[in-house]
Each structure stands twice: as C-alpha cells, then as structure tokens.
Design an enzyme around this catalytic site. Structure first.
Site, PDB file in Angstrom:
ATOM      1  CG  ASP A  41     -49.844 -30.118  24.964  1.00  0.00           C
ATOM      2  OD1 ASP A  41     -49.636 -29.774  23.781  1.00  0.00           O
ATOM      3  OD2 ASP A  41     -49.782 -29.331  25.923  1.00  0.00           O
ATOM      4  CD  GLU A 208     -43.760 -25.630  22.217  1.00  0.00           C
ATOM      5  OE1 GLU A 208     -43.242 -25.155  23.241  1.00  0.00           O
ATOM      6  OE2 GLU A 208     -44.857 -25.243  21.788  1.00  0.00           O
TER       7      GLU A 208
END
Length: 321
Positions: A41, A208
């Site tokens: 991420d 997401e």
C-alpha cells in the site's frame, strides 16, 4: 487494506462476473528498482528537500527513502511507537494504507487503524514540516466507522478540488466513499454528508484503496478490485473511472457507472507481477506516476513496490508506460 481469506475466495469468484470494460490486456512491467523494494500500500511524494519518501502498511507506518526514485532504502517508521488511541481499533496498534500530501507548508499523513474483517475502524492524521520519518506529530481521529455503518473507514486519500478538501476512503461493505474535510484541522467536517462513489453489484463488494486525481476537466477515481494479501494468489487489479465533479458520479469509458461495478481495467497481474493494487498517484517534475504493490512470483510472493509512468490519451483516459 486487509480482509479475511474467506472473502478472498468470494472475491475471486466475483471476478468472473465483472465484464472487461477496458483496453487490451497488455500491461507494462514496473520500472526497474533496486535496494529495499518490499512494501505494501505505498504512498510516495517528492520532498521539498530533495529525494523521495514512500510510506506503507507495515511497522508503525513503514518508511523508504530514495534519492533518485530507483534505489530505495529502509528508513524505519513514521512513528517511534503507536499513538495510544490506535489500540482502540487494533490490539497491536497496526496501521494500514497511509496517504501523504503537502499543503499549507506542511506534509499531511493520513492512515487507517482497524482489524481483519470488521468495519470498527478509524482514519487518523499526522503532520510534519519535513515529511521525514520520526518527525510526525499525530492529531488523532479524522473519521470513524462502526458495525452499524454501511462503510469502512480505512484506505484514506486526500484531494483538493475547487478550494475545498476531500477524502476518499472505503473497503468492501458498500465500497468507496468520500467526505469533505476541514482544511484547518484536516479532519471531517461536522455533519458533512458521506458521498458514495463506487461499489460492486454483489457481496462482498470487493473494491477498496481509492485514489482520486484531477486531469484536465475531469476527476479520476482509481480503485483496487478483488482480493489482496494472498501472495501470488492475490487477484487485485486496478480500475479507473472519471467524473466532472469530485463527488461523482464516476463512469468508465463505456459509460457504465462505478456505482454499478464499472471501471476501465488499468493494470492487472501478468508474468511474475501478481495482484497489483494498493495504488496511489504522485506528481514528479511535471509527470504523473502510479505507485502500487505487486506480489513477486519470483520471490515467494513478496509484496514489492511498483512504479509506472501515468500518461493520458487524446480522450483524457489514463494508461501506463
């Protein structure tokens, strides 16, 4: 951005139901990098002092530094220790999916704290004059969600638009959301409506990691679809839609709304590069770059940093080089 393995199985099944709305499935490899490439991420920024910093899930918001955007070095963590309030949402004080930006003479670091499989979650914010690890001051909660909510307050990303400050967020549940922030505090405005930007037609609503950028007269919503966090078995892929309004509605190039599962396929797994996602966009010397993680099939599925130049075609749609 984490979710139970049982959901990963459902998400993989849901993949077959999602029509291909994008261009030919030929994807560029990430730029060649050296040094410490392990990351999850990633959010990247070019620092005013020179060089680059990347923050990520792992540690107390793990940090990497680079002088040239090619060789990356481990630089410890953003924080020496987790702020005490993190433990309300995660028993080990484990933060996820940060986002770094710069405004008003400071760097702003947004991040999430939660646990697997729950939307009892919170997004927090910290500031720093330099943006370097070890210099951050935490300012507490920006936005929270609980089991009575229909969204999940993780995976934040901030954008300024038309003199206002906005934050996209969301993971599974009913997908991607957006809320207006107070530019002074960096926190959600009291009573601000929560806008709905994207979702999938069926449970578990496997979308997401949103990120919104502006190019020309459009805003572009990038998001990670399907399942992460399963090494080479991850089915993550990055899709994108656009809107003339920051709050939507977002549609893909065929006109299909992202609230109905639309989204042009920008990047998917290929060769050794499995499950690319957890993406963010940064600007460097007049060029746009996509940062993401992938799972390296040649290294036991280790999550690594991917960087690709983001370009725009004559119709204003993004592609990767």
């Amino acid at each position: 951005m984490k979710f139970p393995r049982s959901v990963a199985v459902l998400a993989a099944a849901a993949l077959a139901l999602l029509p291909a709305t994008a261009r030919a499935a030929e994807y560029p490899d990430p730029e060649p990098l050296t040094g410490q490439q392990v990351i999850h991420d990633p959010t990247v920024v070019r620092l005013g002092s020179g060089g680059y910093v990347a923050y990520s899930t792992g540690g107390v918001i793990g940090a990497r530094l680079s002088k040239d955007r090619v060789r990356w070095e481990d630089a410890g963590d953003a924080f020496a220790a987790p702020p005490s309030w993190w433990y309300e949402y995660n028993p080990t004080g484990d933060p996820w999916a940060p986002d770094i930006s710069h405004r008003a003479g400071r760097y702003w670091l947004y991040y999430a704290v939660s646990s697997w499989g729950t939307n009892h979650s919170a997004i927090g914010v910290a500031t720093s004059r330099s943006g370097l690890p070890g210099t951050w001051t935490d300012h507490g909660k920006v936005l929270t969600s609980d089991t009575t909510d229909t969204w999940n307050a993780i995976d934040p990303a901030v954008i300024r638009a038309d003199g206002r400050l906005w934050m996209t967020f969301g993971s599974y549940w009913t997908g991607i959301r957006m809320v207006e922030l107070d530019p002074e505090t960096g926190k959600a405005r009291a009573g601000a409506p929560v806008h709905h930007l994207a979702t999938r037609p069926d449970a578990p609503y496997a979308v997401e990691g949103p990120y919104v950028v502006r190019h020309g007269r459009h805003f572009y919503l990038f998001a990670s679809y399907d399942a992460c966090c399963a090494g080479v078995n991850s089915t993550y892929r990055i899709r994108v839609g656009r809107s003339t309004s920051v709050t939507g509605p977002y549609t893909d190039s065929t006109g299909r709304p992202m609230l109905e599962g639309g989204g042009d396929l920008l990047l998917a797994g290929h060769g050794r590069y499995a499950g690319p996602g957890g993406e963010s966009v940064f600007r460097d010397r007049g060029q746009d770059w996509l940062a993401y993680h992938y799972y390296d099939a040649d290294d036991n599925g280790m999550p690594k940093l991917g960087l690709n130049r983001l370009t725009w075609n004559a119709d204003g749609w993004p592609s990767l080089r």
